[in-house]
Design a protein around this motif. Structure first.
Motif, PDB file in Angstrom:
ATOM      1  N   SER A 191       0.805  -1.156  -0.043  1.00 43.11           N
ATOM      2  CA  SER A 191       0.049   0.065   0.006  1.00 43.11           C
ATOM      3  C   SER A 191       0.955   1.305  -0.167  1.00 43.11           C
ATOM      4  CB  SER A 191      -0.730   0.062   1.176  1.00 43.11           C
ATOM      5  OG  SER A 191      -1.739   1.319   1.283  1.00 43.11           O
ATOM      6  N   SER A 192       0.424   2.373  -0.532  1.00 43.95           N
ATOM      7  CA  SER A 192       0.917   3.721  -0.457  1.00 43.95           C
ATOM      8  C   SER A 192       0.777   4.291   0.629  1.00 43.95           C
ATOM      9  CB  SER A 192       0.755   4.494  -1.642  1.00 43.95           C
ATOM     10  OG  SER A 192      -0.765   4.788  -1.602  1.00 43.95           O
ATOM     11  N   ARG A 193      -0.137   3.755   1.566  1.00 46.66           N
ATOM     12  CA  ARG A 193      -0.421   4.242   2.849  1.00 46.66           C
ATOM     13  C   ARG A 193       0.433   3.786   4.047  1.00 46.66           C
ATOM     14  NH1 ARG A 193      -5.534   3.420   0.053  1.00 46.66           N
ATOM     15  NH2 ARG A 193      -6.346   5.401  -0.598  1.00 46.66           N
ATOM     16  N   GLY A 194       0.350   4.348   5.172  1.00 48.50           N
ATOM     17  CA  GLY A 194       0.950   3.747   6.401  1.00 48.50           C
ATOM     18  C   GLY A 194       2.305   3.997   6.240  1.00 48.50           C
ATOM     19  N   GLY A 195       3.162   3.910   7.488  1.00 49.57           N
ATOM     20  CA  GLY A 195       4.506   4.251   7.270  1.00 49.57           C
ATOM     21  C   GLY A 195       5.545   3.884   6.391  1.00 49.57           C
TER      22      GLY A 195
ATOM     23  N   PRO B  20       3.183 -16.112   4.011  1.00 48.85           N
ATOM     24  CA  PRO B  20       3.818 -15.556   2.920  1.00 48.85           C
ATOM     25  C   PRO B  20       3.422 -15.761   1.478  1.00 48.85           C
ATOM     26  CG  PRO B  20       4.791 -17.712   3.761  1.00 48.85           C
ATOM     27  CD  PRO B  20       3.692 -17.037   4.723  1.00 48.85           C
ATOM     28  N   PHE B  21       2.000 -15.866   1.359  1.00 51.53           N
ATOM     29  CA  PHE B  21       1.448 -16.024  -0.033  1.00 51.53           C
ATOM     30  C   PHE B  21       0.776 -14.838  -0.420  1.00 51.53           C
ATOM     31  CE2 PHE B  21       1.185 -20.035   2.882  1.00 51.53           C
ATOM     32  CZ  PHE B  21       2.297 -20.760   2.389  1.00 51.53           C
TER      33      PHE B  21
ATOM     34  N   ARG C  89      -2.081 -13.954  -3.928  1.00 53.08           N
ATOM     35  CA  ARG C  89      -2.722 -14.382  -5.190  1.00 53.08           C
ATOM     36  C   ARG C  89      -1.880 -13.714  -6.577  1.00 53.08           C
ATOM     37  NH1 ARG C  89      -7.217 -10.938  -6.862  1.00 53.08           N
ATOM     38  NH2 ARG C  89      -7.347  -9.336  -5.471  1.00 53.08           N
ATOM     39  N   TYR C  90      -1.328 -12.742  -6.244  1.00 63.32           N
ATOM     40  CA  TYR C  90      -0.603 -12.062  -7.422  1.00 63.32           C
ATOM     41  C   TYR C  90       0.821 -12.521  -7.732  1.00 63.32           C
ATOM     42  CZ  TYR C  90      -3.936  -8.560  -5.601  1.00 63.32           C
ATOM     43  OH  TYR C  90      -5.161  -7.688  -4.866  1.00 63.32           O
ATOM     44  N   ALA C  91       1.017 -12.570  -9.085  1.00 66.96           N
ATOM     45  CA  ALA C  91       2.307 -13.050  -9.438  1.00 66.96           C
ATOM     46  C   ALA C  91       3.064 -11.696  -9.915  1.00 66.96           C
ATOM     47  CB  ALA C  91       1.990 -14.062 -10.781  1.00 66.96           C
ATOM     48  N   MET C  92       3.551 -11.204  -8.873  1.00 65.11           N
ATOM     49  CA  MET C  92       4.199  -9.944  -8.882  1.00 65.11           C
ATOM     50  C   MET C  92       5.261  -9.963 -10.011  1.00 65.11           C
ATOM     51  SD  MET C  92       2.157  -7.709  -7.424  1.00 65.11           S
ATOM     52  CE  MET C  92       3.456  -6.424  -7.903  1.00 65.11           C
ATOM     53  N   GLU C  93       6.122 -11.108 -10.053  1.00 65.66           N
ATOM     54  CA  GLU C  93       7.220 -11.194 -11.237  1.00 65.66           C
ATOM     55  C   GLU C  93       6.570 -10.980 -12.676  1.00 65.66           C
ATOM     56  OE1 GLU C  93       5.350 -15.427 -10.638  1.00 65.66           O
ATOM     57  OE2 GLU C  93       6.175 -13.420  -9.267  1.00 65.66           O
ATOM     58  N   GLU C  94       5.316 -10.959 -12.820  1.00 64.63           N
ATOM     59  CA  GLU C  94       4.571 -10.889 -14.329  1.00 64.63           C
ATOM     60  C   GLU C  94       4.272  -9.560 -14.495  1.00 64.63           C
ATOM     61  OE1 GLU C  94       1.633 -13.904 -14.734  1.00 64.63           O
ATOM     62  OE2 GLU C  94       3.112 -15.488 -14.347  1.00 64.63           O
ATOM     63  N   HIS C  95       4.095  -8.585 -13.566  1.00 65.02           N
ATOM     64  CA  HIS C  95       3.577  -7.189 -13.713  1.00 65.02           C
ATOM     65  C   HIS C  95       4.562  -6.684 -14.616  1.00 65.02           C
ATOM     66  CE1 HIS C  95       2.689  -3.241 -12.767  1.00 65.02           C
ATOM     67  NE2 HIS C  95       1.614  -3.581 -12.003  1.00 65.02           N
ATOM     68  N   PRO C  96       4.040  -5.844 -15.568  1.00 65.97           N
ATOM     69  CA  PRO C  96       4.645  -5.295 -16.674  1.00 65.97           C
ATOM     70  C   PRO C  96       5.829  -4.331 -16.204  1.00 65.97           C
ATOM     71  CG  PRO C  96       2.343  -5.078 -17.279  1.00 65.97           C
ATOM     72  CD  PRO C  96       2.554  -5.647 -15.730  1.00 65.97           C
ATOM     73  N   LEU C  97       5.823  -3.687 -15.114  1.00 63.17           N
ATOM     74  CA  LEU C  97       6.589  -2.638 -14.638  1.00 63.17           C
ATOM     75  C   LEU C  97       7.823  -3.349 -14.010  1.00 63.17           C
ATOM     76  CD1 LEU C  97       4.424   0.221 -13.268  1.00 63.17           C
ATOM     77  CD2 LEU C  97       5.797   0.116 -15.658  1.00 63.17           C
ATOM     78  N   VAL C  98       7.490  -4.465 -13.518  1.00 60.98           N
ATOM     79  CA  VAL C  98       8.559  -5.489 -12.841  1.00 60.98           C
ATOM     80  C   VAL C  98       9.462  -5.969 -14.075  1.00 60.98           C
ATOM     81  CG1 VAL C  98       9.079  -7.580 -11.810  1.00 60.98           C
ATOM     82  CG2 VAL C  98       7.567  -5.971 -10.764  1.00 60.98           C
TER      83      VAL C  98
ATOM     84  N   VAL D  32       5.593  -5.941   1.655  1.00 62.95           N
ATOM     85  CA  VAL D  32       5.050  -6.465   0.608  1.00 62.95           C
ATOM     86  C   VAL D  32       4.042  -7.914   1.319  1.00 62.95           C
ATOM     87  CG1 VAL D  32       7.017  -6.098  -0.957  1.00 62.95           C
ATOM     88  CG2 VAL D  32       7.198  -8.133   0.431  1.00 62.95           C
ATOM     89  N   GLY D  33       3.639  -7.580   2.440  1.00 63.32           N
ATOM     90  CA  GLY D  33       2.813  -8.634   2.971  1.00 63.32           C
ATOM     91  C   GLY D  33       1.456  -8.744   1.984  1.00 63.32           C
ATOM     92  N   ARG D  34       1.138  -9.963   1.657  1.00 61.10           N
ATOM     93  CA  ARG D  34      -0.291 -10.334   0.754  1.00 61.10           C
ATOM     94  C   ARG D  34       0.059  -9.755  -0.548  1.00 61.10           C
ATOM     95  NH1 ARG D  34      -2.152  -8.206   5.534  1.00 61.10           N
ATOM     96  NH2 ARG D  34      -2.598  -6.187   4.506  1.00 61.10           N
TER      97      ARG D  34
END
Length: 405
Positions: free
Chosen positions: A9-13, A95-96, A98-107, A118-120
């Motif tokens: 999230s972009s919020r929180g500390g 530590p799981f 549902r997103y495959a962040m390695e497939e994100h276009p910017l990644v 990076v929790g969740r």
């Protein structure tokens, strides 16, 4: 160099610190993108609508492979569901994801990936195995090297979760064995030392302590104007306390309330955050301010207080500490976490060795008896110089270069 920052999230500390770093990197010409579930900024610096986080039904073959490989995950998930109703904690994560962040276009476009909180968001068993890029991970709490919890105090008060926590910690350690080149960063030496001792990050090549910065927008406030708005006279002793949730045990409001009951000096307590508090000491007036989002209003609130009280039982390097000092407000804290690395007793605040209400009450009384000693202008100038974004960026660029050369 193209750097992409990943945070839940972009919020929180943690989210705020990550976004400030991204903005600071762009300010000095580093090509940086930012990805979170509520805010995505591309490499051109444009905030975009990110369809990646929308629900998409996975293909039959992916569902089949996931089912074959999910036995361990299911066992841990089932055990967690059994334990959860019987536990007391601030926050916990498996530590799981549902997103495959390695497939994100910017990644995929980046040549360096920078993780934050990076929790969740990140799926440990798959992300680190499939990511074929250098990795920087800035720690904002202990969760990356603990199991379920984010601070040791939650583990200590939930001994029934110890076995599950150990299994998850082992899973994380095994998942991180698959990375190529990696660097760990912590804003405080306290957290960095704990990370090294955990042995979870054995495959990482380097460890850096790089404090957070105040961001690219200067912190400034008109102290007198906001004090008048809050009906704080020149003689009013004003204390500030802030937390996302005022009843968060780790942040220590319960300790502060008991300490306030012991005061004989009249004080006004300003609170920022969700919830309400009551104090039965007639010498204490409470003014709840709720949530404040804008930096200008936050700066004014910090400036209105004579002292910011930060009675955390555990804390890494809270943004609130820097924000208070940046407008010249001294900080009283227990001698724990990253606060010890910033607060200089007698100059910009006080550190309390004993973590109890009696010691905190004495420190507050002592502060108001001697507050004229504190030079707010010197505190402000020192903080703004020490925690300016240029210093932070220089350290991060060195860490990045070590990885990509």
């Amino acid at each position: 160099m193209k750097v992409v920052h990943l945070t839940t999230s972009s919020r929180g500390g943690a989210g705020i610190a990550a976004l400030r770093l991204h903005e600071a990197l762009r300010e000095v010409g580093v090509v940086s993108a930012f990805v979170s579930t509520d805010c995505t900024i591309n490499f051109e610096g444009e905030k975009i609508s990110d369809s990646f986080f929308e629900y998409r039904r996975t293909s039959f073959w992916k569902r089949l492979l996931r089912k074959i490989s999910s036995a361990q995950k299911d066992r841990l998930q089932n055990r967690w569901e059994q334990l959860k109703p019987h536990l007391t904690y601030e926050i916990a994560n498996l530590p799981f994801s549902r997103y495959a962040m390695e497939e994100h276009p910017l990644v995929q476009q980046a040549n360096l990936v920078h993780l934050h909180w990076v929790g969740r968001l990140v799926d440990y068993p798959t992300f680190f195995q499939k990511l074929e890029k250098p990795l920087v991970w800035t720690l904002h709490d202990m969760n990356p090297f603990l199991g379920l919890f984010h601070y040791k105090t939650d583990l200590q008060r939930n001994p029934q979760a110890e076995e599950l926590d150990m299994k998850i910690r082992t899973l994380k350690k095994e998942a991180l064995q698959t990375i190529g080149k990696g660097t760990i960063v912590s804003p405080s030496q306290w957290l960095l030392n704990a990370a090294k001792e955990s042995e979870v990050f054995q495959k990482f090549d380097a460890f850096y302590c790089i404090p957070n910065s105040l961001g690219i927008t200067p912190w400034k406030a008109e102290r007198q104007k906001v004090r008048e708005r809050l009906n704080l006279t020149e003689d009013t002793h004003a204390i500030l306390f802030t937390a996302g949730s005022l009843d968060n045990p780790r942040k220590g409001m319960d300790i502060l309330l008991v300490a306030l009951e012991k005061l004989t000096t009249p004080v006004t307590l300003l609170t920022l955050g969700k919830g309400t508090v009551s104090c039965f000491n007639t010498h204490v007036k409470v003014i709840p301010l709720g949530f404040i989002d804008s930096q200008e209003a936050l700066a004014e609130t910090y400036a209105a207080a004579d002292v910011f009280v930060l009675p955390s039982r555990e804390d890494n390097f809270p943004n609130t500490l820097l924000e208070a000092l940046s407008v010249g407000t001294p900080v009283i804290s227990f001698q724990t976490g990253g606060m010890c690395e910033v607060i200089e007793p007698g100059f910009n605040g006080d550190l309390i060795e004993e973590m109890n209400p009696e010691a905190l009450a004495k420190a507050i009384e002592r502060f108001f008896q001697n507050k004229q000693i504190m030079n707010r202008q010197a505190i402000r100038e020192t903080a703004q110089q020490k925690f300016q974004y240029i210093n932070q960026i220089a350290a991060y660029r060195e860490a990045y270069q070590q990885l990509i050369t």
